[in-house]
Enzyme design. Structure first.
Site, short mmCIF file in Angstrom:
data_model
loop_
_atom_site.label_atom_id
_atom_site.label_comp_id
_atom_site.label_asym_id
_atom_site.label_seq_id
_atom_site.Cartn_x
_atom_site.Cartn_y
_atom_site.Cartn_z
CE LYS B 96 -13.68 51.08 121.61
NZ LYS B 96 -12.43 50.65 122.24
N GLY B 157 -6.33 50.95 129.24
CA GLY B 157 -4.92 50.62 129.47
C GLY B 157 -4.51 50.52 130.93
CB ALA B 184 -11.50 50.28 128.22
N GLY B 185 -9.92 48.51 130.34
CA GLY B 185 -9.58 48.48 131.75
C GLY B 185 -9.26 47.11 132.31
CG ASN B 206 -5.07 46.42 122.03
OD1 ASN B 206 -4.08 45.70 122.04
ND2 ASN B 206 -5.26 47.28 121.07
CB THR B 207 -3.31 47.40 127.22
OG1 THR B 207 -3.81 48.50 126.48
CG2 THR B 207 -1.94 47.74 127.74
#
Lengths: 331, 257
Positions: B96, B157, B184-185, B206-207
């Site tokens: 990635k 994040g 993301a996001g 992830n977050t």
């Protein structure tokens, strides 16, 4: 009188020796160095006795067992300060403060005026925070030295030698408290790298540990008195490098600078790097194999959980009571 | 679902491995969500450090596809070096690719991204580029050798969800044969479901899981939402309309008065 050998005179070994001595055992301690020092990761600890704050990311037992710590340490050393701890965030990261408040207990919300009263040097920089009034902190190196001196004067024999736990166990009950050094026999123990700085900054006075929340670089700063501050600490998985990285140092110092720009004038007087011993759930473990008891995995909670770990080792030996962090199957 | 460089995934859930309270909770999140891909960020120091391999071993033990990433790299050279280390540590061609261009939004430096993608593709890597929804950049990435695109939903994040639905829908329509991943996001399962309903092939996050109060439960919730969104897209949803359309016919109803 029961003869017990303790290997490793870091925070775990010293606390366990104290607990066993108090139960009437005769203790011999082995460590590769004569005095507490930089070879033990407890030397580099922040020394925060902050069970409620740790509850933000740690599991329930850390909060409960950690609440034993402040009282226990106050009986061993005069370096315990009970001024609570203060959590703040830069205004753009307010959501981190909201989240921290939701995940923890034992605090009250404080606004700018009260922050200014508690910590005049932060007053106009933060408009809201959380005050964990019952928490405490100590000076780790003084605490280790006091603990060791107390043990020596109460008759514990200290031997400066690297000892083999299995060989010792053939002669009697042995407690392996070697921390990350026990990696050779504890396959699920891993090292979590931590980096910290000691700053001298006489321009700033703080009365309690401050945690500054930030999505990428959460920082804590612990006052050691006389303008000395401990700044920490990174948590890096998958690395056991021996030196601080430029990135970590940059991040730690930027966060300190954001806390108060006067830290820009601080002198960096020490740089510390070590590996915290941790099991997969980041909880400490007691394992028994015949005459050998291994107590390890204090992770970032050395000073916070060592008193409870020591109590449990003593209860296992003298009361035959199985500790909640006992792990027979893996022994 | 489209293939990712010839690999067919069991589901469209790619889950990050950073920021969990402990490795045990991380493993639990993977168990309960059955996420098919684990992304791992590689610190540059770790490649030369044998002692520090314990955490990587925990990731290998998850027994899912591993997608190492170049998180935190700000230059082409850094990203390429990190990719080399990742290949060594995890023995995979997948990478990635993240080249960060701006510190506050962590948005990709698309120029560096295209350059790094070309270098790595030429070296035989199978590149998953973290990009924006810009169609021109996307086209350049494909020319550089990428066969997968990973546009952001919102800044890393931030948990803001799909910031530019129009742009993402346009991207899906523009590249019907390319596997697309929202990277993301995302903050909530409903946002992941919305991404899958748009026809994206997977989401990567992830977050939102790692920083939840109960990460394993949140991972399971995301897995359910991803499955629902994918199923809904495959089921060919109805078109929205401005006027009411009764589901039961009204003509011919008996009047009872």
């Amino acid at each position: 009188m029961m003869d017990i050998t303790v290997i490793g005179a870091g925070v775990a070994g010293l606390c366990i020796a104290r607990a066993l001595l108090d139960r009437g055992a005769k203790i011999t301690m082995f460590d590769r160095q004569a005095e507490p020092g930089p070879h033990a990761c407890s030397w580099w600890a922040g020394g925060m006795l902050a069970p409620f704050c740790e509850g933000e990311s740690a599991e329930e037992p850390v909060v409960r067992l950690g609440s034993e710590a402040a009282g226990w340490w106050a009986a061993q050393t005069d370096s315990v300060v009970r001024h609570g701890s203060l959590v703040v965030s830069p205004s753009r990261d307010k959501s981190d403060l909201v989240r921290f408040a939701r995940r923890t207990s034992g605090y009250r919300k404080v606004a700018g005026a009260e922050i200014a009263t508690l910590e005049p040097d932060l007053g106009d920089r933060f408009t809201s925070g959380l005050f964990f009034e019952t928490e405490a902190h100590l000076a780790p190196r003084a605490a280790l030295a006091h603990l060791r001196a107390g043990l020596a004067s109460d008759g514990v024999t200290f031997v400066q030698e690297t000892a083999d736990p299995d060989a010792c166990a053939r002669h009697g009950l042995t407690i392996d408290c070697r921390g990350f050094q026990a990696r050779d026999v504890l396959n699920d123990l891993r090292g979590v790298k931590g980096e910290m700085l000691v700053l001298s900054c006489p321009d700033i006075e703080l009365h309690r540990p401050i945690r500054m929340l930030h999505p990428r670089v959460p920082l804590y700063i612990v006052p050691r008195g006389d303008g000395i501050f401990m700044l920490g600490a990174t948590m890096i998985e998958g690395s056991a490098g021996k030196h601080v990285t430029a990135r970590s140092m940059l991040e730690l110092l930027s966060a300190a600078y954001a806390l108060n720009p006067a830290f820009g004038e601080a002198e960096v007087i020490e740089i510390g790097v070590d590996s915290r011993p941790a099991f997969p759930d980041n909880m400490p473990r007691i394992r028994r194999d015949g005459n050998l008891i291994r107590a390890n995995g204090l992770y970032r909670h050395g000073f916070l959980l060592a008193p409870a770990l020591a109590r449990m080792v003593a209860e296992l030996i003298f009361d035959n009571k199985t500790p909640e962090v006992m792990d027979e199957s893996a022994a | 679902m489209r293939d990712f460089y010839g690999t067919r995934l069991a589901n469209g859930f790619m889950l990050g491995t950073a920021q969990y309270p402990s490795p045990a909770i991380l493993a639990d999140a993977f168990r309960r969500s059955a996420a098919s891909v684990a992304t791992v960020s590689l610190r540059r120091e770790s490649g030369r450090d044998r002692q520090g391999q314990d955490f990587w071993q925990l990731i290998r033990d998850l027994d899912v596809h591993i997608l190492p990433n170049t998180a935190g790299c700000h230059s082409v050279k850094e990203a390429v070096t990190t990719a080399h280390m990742a290949r060594e540590v995890f023995d995979t061609k997948w990478i990635k690719l993240e080249v960060i261009g701006e510190e506050d939004t962590l948005q990709p430096d698309v120029f560096g991204l295209v350059e790094a993608a070309r270098i790595l593709s030429d070296e035989g890597f199978q590149v998953f580029p973290y990009t924006t929804e810009d169609l021109v950049v996307a086209d350049r990435l494909l020319q550089a050798g990428c066969e997968v695109l990973m546009p952001w939903g919102a800044p890393i994040g931030s948990g803001l969800g799909l910031n530019n639905i129009f742009g993402l829908r346009a991207m899906r329509a523009h590249f019907p044969d390319i596997p697309l991943v929202i990277d993301a996001g995302l903050g909530l399962p409903s946002q992941a479901a919305a991404a899958m309903e748009l026809g994206f092939d997977a989401v990567l996050l992830n977050t939102a899981v790692a920083r939840a109060g109960d990460p394993a439960a949140m991972a399971e919730a995301f897995a359910g939402a991803i499955r629902a969104g994918q199923q809904a897209h495959a089921a060919d949803p109805m078109e929205p309309r401005d006027m009411a359309a009764p589901s039961t016919p009204v003509i011919g109803k008996a009047f009872l008065e």
